[in-house]
Design a protein around this motif. Structure first.
Motif, PDB file in Angstrom:
ATOM      1  N   ASP A  65      -3.831  -4.818  -8.999  1.00  0.00           N
ATOM      2  CA  ASP A  65      -4.137  -5.739  -7.911  1.00  0.00           C
ATOM      3  C   ASP A  65      -3.852  -5.151  -6.523  1.00  0.00           C
ATOM      4  OD1 ASP A  65      -1.411  -5.567  -8.101  1.00  0.00           O
ATOM      5  OD2 ASP A  65      -1.047  -7.711  -8.236  1.00  0.00           O
ATOM      6  N   PHE A  66      -4.127  -3.910  -6.302  1.00  0.00           N
ATOM      7  CA  PHE A  66      -3.807  -3.249  -5.029  1.00  0.00           C
ATOM      8  C   PHE A  66      -4.846  -3.598  -3.963  1.00  0.00           C
ATOM      9  CE2 PHE A  66      -3.957   0.758  -2.404  1.00  0.00           C
ATOM     10  CZ  PHE A  66      -2.808   0.473  -1.684  1.00  0.00           C
ATOM     11  N   THR A  67      -4.380  -4.113  -2.825  1.00  0.00           N
ATOM     12  CA  THR A  67      -5.251  -4.433  -1.697  1.00  0.00           C
ATOM     13  C   THR A  67      -4.548  -4.042  -0.402  1.00  0.00           C
ATOM     14  OG1 THR A  67      -4.393  -6.657  -1.273  1.00  0.00           O
ATOM     15  CG2 THR A  67      -6.157  -6.468  -2.934  1.00  0.00           C
ATOM     16  N   ASN A  68      -5.252  -4.166   0.715  1.00  0.00           N
ATOM     17  CA  ASN A  68      -4.666  -3.883   2.022  1.00  0.00           C
ATOM     18  C   ASN A  68      -3.471  -4.786   2.330  1.00  0.00           C
ATOM     19  OD1 ASN A  68      -7.226  -2.454   2.218  1.00  0.00           O
ATOM     20  ND2 ASN A  68      -6.719  -2.235   4.376  1.00  0.00           N
ATOM     21  N   GLU A  69      -3.422  -5.943   1.706  1.00  0.00           N
ATOM     22  CA  GLU A  69      -2.305  -6.859   1.950  1.00  0.00           C
ATOM     23  C   GLU A  69      -0.983  -6.311   1.436  1.00  0.00           C
ATOM     24  OE1 GLU A  69      -3.996 -10.307   0.186  1.00  0.00           O
ATOM     25  OE2 GLU A  69      -5.507 -10.418   1.758  1.00  0.00           O
ATOM     26  N   ASP A  70      -1.018  -5.273   0.595  1.00  0.00           N
ATOM     27  CA  ASP A  70       0.196  -4.635   0.092  1.00  0.00           C
ATOM     28  C   ASP A  70       0.737  -3.593   1.066  1.00  0.00           C
ATOM     29  OD1 ASP A  70       0.125  -5.995  -2.424  1.00  0.00           O
ATOM     30  OD2 ASP A  70      -1.480  -4.644  -3.047  1.00  0.00           O
ATOM     31  N   ILE A  71       0.013  -3.326   2.156  1.00  0.00           N
ATOM     32  CA  ILE A  71       0.329  -2.233   3.084  1.00  0.00           C
ATOM     33  C   ILE A  71       0.820  -2.797   4.415  1.00  0.00           C
ATOM     34  CG2 ILE A  71      -0.615  -0.201   4.260  1.00  0.00           C
ATOM     35  CD1 ILE A  71      -2.867  -0.297   2.040  1.00  0.00           C
ATOM     36  N   THR A  72       1.852  -2.163   4.969  1.00  0.00           N
ATOM     37  CA  THR A  72       2.353  -2.516   6.295  1.00  0.00           C
ATOM     38  C   THR A  72       2.069  -1.346   7.229  1.00  0.00           C
ATOM     39  OG1 THR A  72       4.105  -3.849   5.316  1.00  0.00           O
ATOM     40  CG2 THR A  72       4.377  -3.202   7.621  1.00  0.00           C
ATOM     41  N   LEU A  73       1.465  -1.662   8.378  1.00  0.00           N
ATOM     42  CA  LEU A  73       1.070  -0.628   9.341  1.00  0.00           C
ATOM     43  C   LEU A  73       1.770  -0.807  10.678  1.00  0.00           C
ATOM     44  CD1 LEU A  73      -2.809  -0.703   8.967  1.00  0.00           C
ATOM     45  CD2 LEU A  73      -1.291   1.050   8.127  1.00  0.00           C
ATOM     46  N   VAL A  74       2.053   0.309  11.322  1.00  0.00           N
ATOM     47  CA  VAL A  74       2.497   0.329  12.707  1.00  0.00           C
ATOM     48  C   VAL A  74       1.720   1.450  13.382  1.00  0.00           C
ATOM     49  CG1 VAL A  74       4.435   0.779  14.264  1.00  0.00           C
ATOM     50  CG2 VAL A  74       4.803  -0.520  12.160  1.00  0.00           C
ATOM     51  N   GLY A  75       1.128   1.150  14.525  1.00  0.00           N
ATOM     52  CA  GLY A  75       0.474   2.200  15.298  1.00  0.00           C
ATOM     53  C   GLY A  75      -1.002   2.365  15.061  1.00  0.00           C
ATOM     54  N   GLY A  76      -1.643   1.444  14.382  1.00  0.00           N
ATOM     55  CA  GLY A  76      -3.076   1.579  14.168  1.00  0.00           C
ATOM     56  C   GLY A  76      -3.609   0.569  13.178  1.00  0.00           C
ATOM     57  N   SER A  77      -4.805   0.851  12.697  1.00  0.00           N
ATOM     58  CA  SER A  77      -5.454  -0.028  11.731  1.00  0.00           C
ATOM     59  C   SER A  77      -5.948   0.792  10.551  1.00  0.00           C
ATOM     60  CB  SER A  77      -6.623  -0.775  12.381  1.00  0.00           C
ATOM     61  OG  SER A  77      -7.590   0.149  12.833  1.00  0.00           O
ATOM     62  N   THR A 108       3.468   1.957   5.211  1.00  0.00           N
ATOM     63  CA  THR A 108       4.383   1.727   4.101  1.00  0.00           C
ATOM     64  C   THR A 108       3.789   0.730   3.121  1.00  0.00           C
ATOM     65  OG1 THR A 108       5.549  -0.020   5.288  1.00  0.00           O
ATOM     66  CG2 THR A 108       6.429   2.190   5.512  1.00  0.00           C
ATOM     67  N   MET A 109       4.314   0.781   1.925  1.00  0.00           N
ATOM     68  CA  MET A 109       3.873  -0.131   0.886  1.00  0.00           C
ATOM     69  C   MET A 109       5.096  -0.694   0.202  1.00  0.00           C
ATOM     70  SD  MET A 109       1.150   0.786  -2.035  1.00  0.00           S
ATOM     71  CE  MET A 109       1.771   0.091  -3.536  1.00  0.00           C
ATOM     72  N   GLY A 110       5.174  -2.001   0.131  1.00  0.00           N
ATOM     73  CA  GLY A 110       6.281  -2.650  -0.565  1.00  0.00           C
ATOM     74  C   GLY A 110       6.075  -2.593  -2.066  1.00  0.00           C
ATOM     75  N   SER A 111       6.846  -3.357  -2.774  1.00  0.00           N
ATOM     76  CA  SER A 111       6.780  -3.329  -4.242  1.00  0.00           C
ATOM     77  C   SER A 111       5.980  -4.506  -4.791  1.00  0.00           C
ATOM     78  CB  SER A 111       8.197  -3.339  -4.819  1.00  0.00           C
ATOM     79  OG  SER A 111       8.889  -4.483  -4.373  1.00  0.00           O
ATOM     80  N   SER A 112       4.912  -4.877  -4.087  1.00  0.00           N
ATOM     81  CA  SER A 112       4.135  -6.036  -4.538  1.00  0.00           C
ATOM     82  C   SER A 112       3.014  -5.672  -5.510  1.00  0.00           C
ATOM     83  CB  SER A 112       3.544  -6.767  -3.334  1.00  0.00           C
ATOM     84  OG  SER A 112       2.707  -5.892  -2.611  1.00  0.00           O
ATOM     85  N   SER A 113       2.632  -4.420  -5.568  1.00  0.00           N
ATOM     86  CA  SER A 113       1.552  -4.019  -6.467  1.00  0.00           C
ATOM     87  C   SER A 113       2.062  -3.945  -7.909  1.00  0.00           C
ATOM     88  CB  SER A 113       1.004  -2.659  -6.029  1.00  0.00           C
ATOM     89  OG  SER A 113      -0.083  -2.298  -6.828  1.00  0.00           O
ATOM     90  N   LYS A 114       1.186  -4.268  -8.846  1.00  0.00           N
ATOM     91  CA  LYS A 114       1.561  -4.255 -10.268  1.00  0.00           C
ATOM     92  C   LYS A 114       0.585  -3.407 -11.067  1.00  0.00           C
ATOM     93  CE  LYS A 114       3.665  -8.780 -10.115  1.00  0.00           C
ATOM     94  NZ  LYS A 114       3.741 -10.120 -10.634  1.00  0.00           N
TER      95      LYS A 114
END
Length: 181
Positions: A65-77, A108-114
């Motif tokens: 279930d990996f999507t962009n919502e699993d990613i945290t960004l700073v400094g761009g898109s 960065t990516m948190g631990s939300s992906s399974k």
């Protein structure tokens, strides 16, 4: 680990009347206790104006279930992540830095992906990407507003950041001459 469990019941049991039962095998049960991991890499370690980086997410096994919502960004898109058609464990996206910025990008990516078995993965950080998309500027100032014959003015060229290759050849002068300071 990923293993197949099996359960077997032998023919050693009896019912109340004393009849011996027949053995039985349960269906095979897949057990997956492997925690999935991910490594985030960038095609470059620095970006300037009008440049982009290809960001690659390499999972130890295909995520469910990996999507962009699993990613945290700073400094761009980041563009939408897309799965590699030849490897379901690899995703890519294009990172575009914020205009007129300096510093470092953080992806960065948190631990939300399974994984497909439902095991929650570990998080990850991309290597730092240095950013300098700020457009350099210069403001020319003079010590005087008007000149008489044989008078001089001191001109200064304060740059917003140190120029890498500015010389007198970059200056166009009309109605006078200049000397190097």
């Amino acid at each position: 680990s990923t293993v197949a469990a099996s359960i077997t019941l032998g023919a050693s049991y009896k019912d109340i009347a004393g009849n011996t039962g027949t053995g039985a095998d349960a269906p095979s049960i897949a057990i997956d206790t492997v925690i999935p991991t991910v490594v985030i890499t960038s095609s470059v370690d620095a970006l300037k104006a009008n440049e982009v980086a290809l960001i690659t997410f390499t999972f130890s096994e295909a995520p469910a279930d990996f999507t962009n919502e699993d990613i945290t960004l700073v400094g761009g898109s980041l563009s939408d992540v897309t799965v590699d058609p030849s490897d379901a464990a690899i995703y890519t996206a294009t990172f575009t830095p914020t205009a007129e910025s300096t510093g470092a990008a953080s992806i960065t990516m948190g631990s939300s992906s399974k994984d497909i078995a439902g095991n929650t993965g570990t998080g990850a950080d991309a290597p730092s990407i240095a950013l300098d998309t700020a457009t350099p500027t210069v403001v020319i100032t003079s010590t005087v507003d008007a000149l008489k014959a044989n008078a001089v003015a001191l001109l200064t060229f304060p740059f917003s950041e140190a120029p890498a290759n500015s010389t007198h050849a970059d200056i166009t002068l009309a109605g006078g001459s200049f000397s190097a300071a």
